[in-house]
Design a protein around this motif. Sequence first.
Motif, PDB file in Angstrom:
ATOM      1  N   LYS A  12       0.825  -1.204   0.000  1.00 35.00           N
ATOM      2  CA  LYS A  12       0.000   0.000   0.000  1.00 35.00           C
ATOM      3  C   LYS A  12       0.863   1.261   0.000  1.00 35.00           C
ATOM      4  CE  LYS A  12      -4.272  -1.734   1.843  1.00 35.00           C
ATOM      5  NZ  LYS A  12      -4.975  -1.452   0.611  1.00 35.00           N
ATOM      6  N   ALA A  13       1.980   1.245   0.717  1.00 31.29           N
ATOM      7  CA  ALA A  13       2.845   2.423   0.802  1.00 31.29           C
ATOM      8  C   ALA A  13       3.497   2.743  -0.539  1.00 31.29           C
ATOM      9  CB  ALA A  13       3.912   2.218   1.875  1.00 31.29           C
ATOM     10  N   ALA A  14       3.719   1.730  -1.365  1.00 31.29           N
ATOM     11  CA  ALA A  14       4.364   1.943  -2.668  1.00 31.29           C
ATOM     12  C   ALA A  14       3.549   2.903  -3.532  1.00 31.29           C
ATOM     13  CB  ALA A  14       4.555   0.606  -3.376  1.00 31.29           C
ATOM     14  N   GLU A  15       2.235   2.921  -3.340  1.00 33.29           N
ATOM     15  CA  GLU A  15       1.366   3.810  -4.110  1.00 33.29           C
ATOM     16  C   GLU A  15       1.581   5.280  -3.754  1.00 33.29           C
ATOM     17  OE1 GLU A  15      -2.774   2.638  -3.781  1.00 33.29           O
ATOM     18  OE2 GLU A  15      -2.176   0.548  -3.486  1.00 33.29           O
ATOM     19  N   TYR A  16       2.076   5.539  -2.530  1.00 27.55           N
ATOM     20  CA  TYR A  16       2.172   6.915  -2.024  1.00 27.55           C
ATOM     21  C   TYR A  16       3.585   7.262  -1.580  1.00 27.55           C
ATOM     22  CZ  TYR A  16      -2.742   5.701  -1.590  1.00 27.55           C
ATOM     23  OH  TYR A  16      -4.009   5.249  -1.844  1.00 27.55           O
ATOM     24  N   ALA A  17       4.583   6.677  -2.178  1.00 31.68           N
ATOM     25  CA  ALA A  17       5.961   6.776  -1.693  1.00 31.68           C
ATOM     26  C   ALA A  17       6.446   8.212  -1.518  1.00 31.68           C
ATOM     27  CB  ALA A  17       6.902   6.023  -2.622  1.00 31.68           C
ATOM     28  N   GLN A  18       6.190   9.102  -2.446  1.00 35.77           N
ATOM     29  CA  GLN A  18       6.619  10.498  -2.396  1.00 35.77           C
ATOM     30  C   GLN A  18       8.113  10.643  -2.118  1.00 35.77           C
ATOM     31  OE1 GLN A  18       4.135  13.384  -0.602  1.00 35.77           O
ATOM     32  NE2 GLN A  18       2.273  12.187  -0.844  1.00 35.77           N
ATOM     33  N   GLY A  19       8.898   9.654  -2.539  1.00 36.36           N
ATOM     34  CA  GLY A  19      10.348   9.733  -2.375  1.00 36.36           C
ATOM     35  C   GLY A  19      10.870   9.305  -1.017  1.00 36.36           C
ATOM     36  N   ASP A  20       9.991   8.934  -0.120  1.00 37.35           N
ATOM     37  CA  ASP A  20      10.397   8.505   1.213  1.00 37.35           C
ATOM     38  C   ASP A  20      10.248   6.987   1.327  1.00 37.35           C
ATOM     39  OD1 ASP A  20      10.851  11.150   2.077  1.00 37.35           O
ATOM     40  OD2 ASP A  20       8.712  11.390   2.530  1.00 37.35           O
ATOM     41  N   ASN A  21      11.062   6.388   2.185  1.00 36.91           N
ATOM     42  CA  ASN A  21      11.014   4.952   2.425  1.00 36.91           C
ATOM     43  C   ASN A  21      10.510   4.717   3.849  1.00 36.91           C
ATOM     44  OD1 ASN A  21      11.462   2.178   2.039  1.00 36.91           O
ATOM     45  ND2 ASN A  21      13.451   2.337   3.054  1.00 36.91           N
ATOM     46  N   TRP A  22       9.375   4.048   3.997  1.00 35.99           N
ATOM     47  CA  TRP A  22       8.782   3.787   5.306  1.00 35.99           C
ATOM     48  C   TRP A  22       8.971   2.325   5.683  1.00 35.99           C
ATOM     49  CZ3 TRP A  22       6.561   7.272   8.614  1.00 35.99           C
ATOM     50  CH2 TRP A  22       6.357   8.562   8.108  1.00 35.99           C
ATOM     51  N   THR A  23       9.323   2.079   6.948  1.00 34.03           N
ATOM     52  CA  THR A  23       9.454   0.715   7.446  1.00 34.03           C
ATOM     53  C   THR A  23       8.564   0.528   8.668  1.00 34.03           C
ATOM     54  OG1 THR A  23      11.361   1.300   8.810  1.00 34.03           O
ATOM     55  CG2 THR A  23      11.820   0.405   6.625  1.00 34.03           C
ATOM     56  N   LEU A  24       8.069  -0.689   8.807  1.00 25.15           N
ATOM     57  CA  LEU A  24       7.182  -1.066   9.902  1.00 25.15           C
ATOM     58  C   LEU A  24       7.958  -1.966  10.853  1.00 25.15           C
ATOM     59  CD1 LEU A  24       4.048  -0.703  10.401  1.00 25.15           C
ATOM     60  CD2 LEU A  24       3.781  -2.939   9.359  1.00 25.15           C
ATOM     61  N   GLN A  25       7.966  -1.619  12.153  1.00 21.68           N
ATOM     62  CA  GLN A  25       8.685  -2.405  13.155  1.00 21.68           C
ATOM     63  C   GLN A  25       7.750  -2.709  14.317  1.00 21.68           C
ATOM     64  OE1 GLN A  25      11.760   0.277  14.402  1.00 21.68           O
ATOM     65  NE2 GLN A  25      12.890   0.146  12.483  1.00 21.68           N
ATOM     66  N   PHE A  26       7.697  -3.965  14.729  1.00 19.70           N
ATOM     67  CA  PHE A  26       6.896  -4.313  15.899  1.00 19.70           C
ATOM     68  C   PHE A  26       7.705  -4.014  17.149  1.00 19.70           C
ATOM     69  CE2 PHE A  26       4.845  -6.515  12.527  1.00 19.70           C
ATOM     70  CZ  PHE A  26       3.505  -6.384  12.846  1.00 19.70           C
ATOM     71  N   ASN A  27       7.045  -3.394  18.131  1.00 18.52           N
ATOM     72  CA  ASN A  27       7.733  -2.965  19.335  1.00 18.52           C
ATOM     73  C   ASN A  27       6.767  -3.071  20.512  1.00 18.52           C
ATOM     74  OD1 ASN A  27       8.803  -1.336  21.460  1.00 18.52           O
ATOM     75  ND2 ASN A  27      10.135  -0.334  19.971  1.00 18.52           N
ATOM     76  N   LYS A  28       7.024  -4.008  21.413  1.00 15.64           N
ATOM     77  CA  LYS A  28       6.140  -4.226  22.564  1.00 15.64           C
ATOM     78  C   LYS A  28       6.319  -3.180  23.659  1.00 15.64           C
ATOM     79  CE  LYS A  28       6.034  -9.186  21.827  1.00 15.64           C
ATOM     80  NZ  LYS A  28       6.443 -10.483  22.325  1.00 15.64           N
ATOM     81  N   ARG A  29       7.318  -2.312  23.506  1.00 15.51           N
ATOM     82  CA  ARG A  29       7.607  -1.340  24.565  1.00 15.51           C
ATOM     83  C   ARG A  29       6.966   0.027  24.355  1.00 15.51           C
ATOM     84  NH1 ARG A  29      12.847  -3.677  23.710  1.00 15.51           N
ATOM     85  NH2 ARG A  29      13.313  -1.809  22.547  1.00 15.51           N
ATOM     86  N   ILE A  30       6.408   0.302  23.167  1.00 12.03           N
ATOM     87  CA  ILE A  30       5.798   1.621  23.005  1.00 12.03           C
ATOM     88  C   ILE A  30       4.556   1.719  23.882  1.00 12.03           C
ATOM     89  CG2 ILE A  30       6.769   2.017  20.710  1.00 12.03           C
ATOM     90  CD1 ILE A  30       4.039   1.463  19.523  1.00 12.03           C
ATOM     91  N   VAL A  31       4.318   2.911  24.399  1.00  9.22           N
ATOM     92  CA  VAL A  31       3.231   3.127  25.351  1.00  9.22           C
ATOM     93  C   VAL A  31       2.182   4.034  24.710  1.00  9.22           C
ATOM     94  CG1 VAL A  31       2.657   4.030  27.639  1.00  9.22           C
ATOM     95  CG2 VAL A  31       4.864   2.895  27.261  1.00  9.22           C
ATOM     96  N   PRO A  32       0.918   3.605  24.724  1.00  9.72           N
ATOM     97  CA  PRO A  32      -0.130   4.461  24.169  1.00  9.72           C
ATOM     98  C   PRO A  32      -0.125   5.839  24.832  1.00  9.72           C
ATOM     99  CG  PRO A  32      -1.005   2.290  24.680  1.00  9.72           C
ATOM    100  CD  PRO A  32       0.386   2.342  25.244  1.00  9.72           C
ATOM    101  N   ASP A  33      -0.326   6.863  24.028  1.00  8.27           N
ATOM    102  CA  ASP A  33      -0.403   8.255  24.474  1.00  8.27           C
ATOM    103  C   ASP A  33       0.911   8.817  25.008  1.00  8.27           C
ATOM    104  OD1 ASP A  33      -3.120   8.377  23.750  1.00  8.27           O
ATOM    105  OD2 ASP A  33      -3.697   7.486  25.667  1.00  8.27           O
ATOM    106  N   HIS A  34       2.023   8.112  24.774  1.00  5.76           N
ATOM    107  CA  HIS A  34       3.331   8.606  25.206  1.00  5.76           C
ATOM    108  C   HIS A  34       4.399   8.386  24.130  1.00  5.76           C
ATOM    109  CE1 HIS A  34       1.226   8.268  29.065  1.00  5.76           C
ATOM    110  NE2 HIS A  34       2.012   9.267  29.434  1.00  5.76           N
ATOM    111  N   PRO A  35       4.197   8.963  22.937  1.00  2.83           N
ATOM    112  CA  PRO A  35       5.255   8.809  21.925  1.00  2.83           C
ATOM    113  C   PRO A  35       6.493   9.607  22.331  1.00  2.83           C
ATOM    114  CG  PRO A  35       3.560  10.316  21.140  1.00  2.83           C
ATOM    115  CD  PRO A  35       3.074   9.756  22.456  1.00  2.83           C
ATOM    116  N   ASN A  36       7.638   9.147  21.898  1.00  4.23           N
ATOM    117  CA  ASN A  36       8.876   9.875  22.159  1.00  4.23           C
ATOM    118  C   ASN A  36       8.819  11.233  21.473  1.00  4.23           C
ATOM    119  OD1 ASN A  36       9.936   7.756  23.639  1.00  4.23           O
ATOM    120  ND2 ASN A  36      11.027   6.881  21.902  1.00  4.23           N
TER     121      ASN A  36
END
Length: 160
Positions: A12-36
């Motif tokens: 899906k991201a390939a359709e909207y690349a706009q020159g940027d490369n996006w990666t998806l990483q699973f992370n069990k430590r991220i906390v809802p409502d507290h992004p870095n």
Amino acid sequence: MDTDWTHIFQEKAAEYAQGDNWTLQFNKRIVPDHPNSGWEQYIRNTFGRFRCSRCNRTWPSNLVKVVFHMRLNNRTHQGTIKVRRMRQNCKKCISAPMETPVIDSENLDILMESLLKNIRKKFYNEDFGPVSRRHVGVDVKSPHEPVTVRAAWLEFVIWM
């Protein structure tokens, strides 16, 4: 299972690349409502199924929360998305472990589509209005329990 997420996202991201490369990483430590600092957040509920690793009981949930933290490095054109699927535990077992949901391909597709729209709004200033596709769920008597155990088991067997 995680490769399905990555594959669907990249497709899906390939359709909207706009020159940027996006990666998806699973992370069990991220906390809802507290992004870095410097990270954006997107939280979405979807439908998923769980299986207790202790008693093998299964249950559906229309309230599977998925948390995304994302940022774009404009200098390197590298976008990073950290994702965490919030887990649930079995209500029948004492001291049941937290289980990771399984999200079917239709709902995963809807989730990735919504994520990409959110990225396009936050990082590329695109406007889509308030329209979003709702996840496909099942009727349950409470957010985490099936109408009947037998019906949920049959749905799970057919679903697998």
